[in-house]
Design an enzyme around this catalytic site. Structure first.
Site, short mmCIF file in Angstrom:
data_model
loop_
_atom_site.label_atom_id
_atom_site.label_comp_id
_atom_site.label_asym_id
_atom_site.label_seq_id
_atom_site.Cartn_x
_atom_site.Cartn_y
_atom_site.Cartn_z
CB SER A 24 -0.90 -0.01 1.24
OG SER A 24 -0.07 -0.13 2.39
CD1 TRP B 30 3.67 -0.12 -8.86
CD2 TRP B 30 2.49 1.64 -9.59
NE1 TRP B 30 3.23 -0.40 -10.13
CE2 TRP B 30 2.51 0.66 -10.60
CE3 TRP B 30 1.80 2.83 -9.82
CZ2 TRP B 30 1.87 0.84 -11.83
CZ3 TRP B 30 1.15 3.00 -11.05
CH2 TRP B 30 1.20 2.02 -12.03
N GLY B 31 1.57 0.80 -4.81
CA GLY B 31 0.65 -0.21 -4.30
C GLY B 31 -0.76 0.37 -4.18
CE LYS C 264 8.15 -0.57 -13.20
NZ LYS C 264 7.84 0.78 -13.68
CB ALA D 102 2.72 5.87 -8.29
CE LYS E 52 11.80 1.81 -13.72
NZ LYS E 52 11.36 2.72 -12.67
CD GLN F 87 12.13 -1.12 -4.71
OE1 GLN F 87 11.67 -2.18 -5.07
NE2 GLN F 87 12.56 -0.93 -3.48
P1 NAD Z 1 6.92 2.84 -1.67
O1 NAD Z 1 8.23 3.23 -2.23
O2 NAD Z 1 5.87 3.87 -1.56
O3 NAD Z 1 7.24 2.19 -0.25
C1 NAD Z 1 6.48 2.40 0.88
C2 NAD Z 1 5.76 1.13 1.26
O4 NAD Z 1 6.69 0.21 1.89
C3 NAD Z 1 4.67 1.42 2.28
O5 NAD Z 1 3.48 0.72 1.95
C4 NAD Z 1 5.26 0.89 3.56
O6 NAD Z 1 4.29 0.45 4.48
C5 NAD Z 1 6.04 -0.31 3.04
N1 NAD Z 1 6.98 -0.82 4.02
C6 NAD Z 1 7.88 -0.13 4.76
N2 NAD Z 1 8.53 -0.98 5.59
C7 NAD Z 1 8.03 -2.21 5.35
C8 NAD Z 1 8.30 -3.52 5.88
N3 NAD Z 1 9.24 -3.71 6.81
N4 NAD Z 1 7.61 -4.57 5.39
C9 NAD Z 1 6.68 -4.39 4.43
N5 NAD Z 1 6.38 -3.19 3.89
C10 NAD Z 1 7.05 -2.13 4.35
O7 NAD Z 1 6.34 1.58 -2.49
P2 NAD Z 1 5.69 1.63 -3.96
O8 NAD Z 1 5.92 2.94 -4.63
O9 NAD Z 1 4.30 1.14 -3.82
O10 NAD Z 1 6.57 0.59 -4.77
C11 NAD Z 1 6.29 -0.79 -4.85
C12 NAD Z 1 6.98 -1.37 -6.07
O11 NAD Z 1 6.42 -0.76 -7.23
C13 NAD Z 1 8.49 -1.09 -6.15
O12 NAD Z 1 9.14 -2.25 -6.61
C14 NAD Z 1 8.61 0.03 -7.16
O13 NAD Z 1 9.82 0.00 -7.87
C15 NAD Z 1 7.45 -0.28 -8.08
N6 NAD Z 1 6.91 0.89 -8.82
C16 NAD Z 1 6.75 2.10 -8.22
C17 NAD Z 1 6.21 3.16 -8.94
C18 NAD Z 1 6.01 4.51 -8.34
O14 NAD Z 1 5.90 5.50 -9.09
N7 NAD Z 1 5.94 4.63 -7.02
C19 NAD Z 1 5.81 2.96 -10.26
C20 NAD Z 1 5.96 1.72 -10.84
C21 NAD Z 1 6.52 0.69 -10.10
P1 13P Z 2 10.76 5.68 -9.44
O1 13P Z 2 10.72 4.56 -8.43
O2 13P Z 2 12.16 6.13 -9.79
O3 13P Z 2 9.87 6.82 -9.04
O4 13P Z 2 10.15 5.11 -10.79
C1 13P Z 2 8.83 4.78 -10.80
C2 13P Z 2 8.55 3.94 -11.99
O5 13P Z 2 8.83 2.77 -11.97
C3 13P Z 2 7.95 4.60 -13.17
O6 13P Z 2 7.53 3.67 -14.12
#
Ligand code: NAD
Ligand code: 13P
Length: 359
Positions: A11, A14-15, A121, A154, A214, A308
């Site tokens: 959550s 992105w979640g 990712k 996101a 990336k 990441q």
């Molecule tokens: P985020 O970077 O917002 O991370 C925060 C989340 O991590 C919160 O839900 C938090 O509760 C959780 N967290 C913190 N400590 C934790 C623990 N010990 N155990 C479990 N959860 C814990 O996360 P995100 O943006 O949702 O990214 C999730 C995936 O999606 C990543 O692999 C990211 O690369 C990928 N992604 C992100 C985006 C974006 O724009 N944010 C876009 C595409 C893909």
């Molecule tokens: P960042 O984690 O660098 O924000 O990238 C998000 C992403 O995966 C966009 O597609």
């Protein structure tokens, strides 16, 4: 027919966004999906109140996706096993460093007929070498797992600004084929929105490799931007980065298709968007400008979110070192050396030139 029950594990930024997307679709297709979507939240207190109760009362994730109204059929749940236990479709969406612990807890506590999609990712580097996260989920939980990856910052998707994405899924050997099993049509119905256009393909490896690597390239872009070198330098990093991404795919995942990198949202389009405005580029820029370490910059800038690339560049370094192939990937290695060994950022052109076989 019984509709599919969908849950989201994670959550964050992105979640929560993906949970919003799928909840809109489950509400719209009640014959295909049970409208209620459970979202597992790693709960924490926000000014003394549980984030789970804030999400369920205000319908907003005030910490990780502020100012975005969430559908009422999206329900936050702090209990992992209760969230996943009766789900037919499990969508993983957490920073990848937390995946192993979560998957271990889920073992034996999910439906054997469940299917999964990983929106993460990153890679898992362990005793099986470098592994796709979808393959890790498949191996550990013994259920089929596809992936979703694309040019998807996101906050833009959450605001319903148009973007594209790629979903990759391969029908399992025991595909039931009776209309009751997940297939490309079901996945399209689950993820496609008027503002979020989905292409469904089979190349899980291609989209996952591009999505993971990336983030490392984006750190390199952030360094040169933070140094004030401008667009040409960033484009040079992306040129070398794309070459290394494709080479990595061909070397270690020969099943991945080169076309995927060029033609799919998860390929070069994601590289461009992340290098323009993602968290990885912002953290690296902040490192360049402030002289702070990667972890300090991440903490200062991201309020609990994760860049990441910081972990992925280390995992990639360890894997390439094991294979004695560091010299084949000069940009990935330069990023690792800057992040972990304090190598000066302005050495990037020399580091790439010394080893770059693409020129
Ligand atoms: P985020 O970077 O917002 O991370 C925060 C989340 O991590 C919160 O839900 C938090 O509760 C959780 N967290 C913190 N400590 C934790 C623990 N010990 N155990 C479990 N959860 C814990 O996360 P995100 O943006 O949702 O990214 C999730 C995936 O999606 C990543 O692999 C990211 O690369 C990928 N992604 C992100 C985006 C974006 O724009 N944010 C876009 C595409 C893909
Ligand atoms: P960042 O984690 O660098 O924000 O990238 C998000 C992403 O995966 C966009 O597609």
């Amino acid at each position: 027919d019984t509709p599919f029950k969908v849950c989201v594990v994670g959550s964050g930024n992105w979640g929560t966004t993906i949970a919003k997307v799928v909840s809109e679709n489950t509400a719209q297709h009640p014959h295909l999906f049970e409208p209620k979507v459970n979202m597992w939240v790693f709960d924490e207190k926000i000014e003394g109140t549980s984030l789970v109760s804030i999400i369920n009362n205000k319908h907003e994730n005030v910490k990780y996706l502020p100012n975005i109204p969430l559908p009422e059929n999206l329900v936050a749940n702090p209990d992992l096993l209760n969230t996943v236990g009766d789900a037919d479709i499990i969508i993983f969406n957490i920073p990848h460093q937390f995946l192993p612990k979560i998957v271990q807890q889920m073992k034996g506590n999910i439906k054997p007929t469940a299917r999964a999609i990983s929106c993460l990712k990153g890679f898992e580097v362990g005793k099986k070498g470098v592994q796709l996260l979808s393959a890790y989920v498949e191996d550990e939980l013994d259920i089929p797992c596809g992936a979703l990856s694309g040019a998807n910052l996101a906050p833009e998707v959450a605001k319903e600004n148009w973007s594209e994405t790629t979903v990759a899924y391969q029908l399992p050997k025991d595909y039931r084929g009776d209309g009751k099993d997940v297939d490309h049509r079901v996945l399209k119905a689950l993820f496609h929105r008027p503002y979020f256009h989905v292409s469904v393909i089979e190349d899980i490896a291609g989209i996952s490799i591009a999505g993971a690597l990336k983030n490392v390239v984006a750190l390199g872009c952030g360094f040169v931007e933070g140094l004030g070198w401008g667009n040409n330098a960033s484009a040079a990093i992306q040129r070398v980065g794309l070459g290394e991404i494709i080479k990595f795919g061909q070397m270690f995942f020969p099943e991945s298709r080169v076309e995927t990198y060029y033609q799919e949202s998860a390929g070069v389009a994601d590289l461009i968007t992340t290098c323009s405005g993602g968290r990885n580029v912002r953290v690296a820029k902040h490192m360049a400008k402030s002289g702070k370490s990667a972890l300090d910059a991440e903490k200062e800038l991201l309020n609990g979110q994760s860049a990441q690339g910081i972990i992925t560049c280390k995992e990639v370094h360890e894997w390439l070192e094991t294979c004695e192939l560091l010299h084949e990937f000069p940009l990935f290695e330069a990023v690792y050396q800057i992040v972990y060994n304090n190598v000066a950022m302005d050495k990037i052109p020399d580091l790439i030139d010394e080893l770059d076989e693409f020129r």
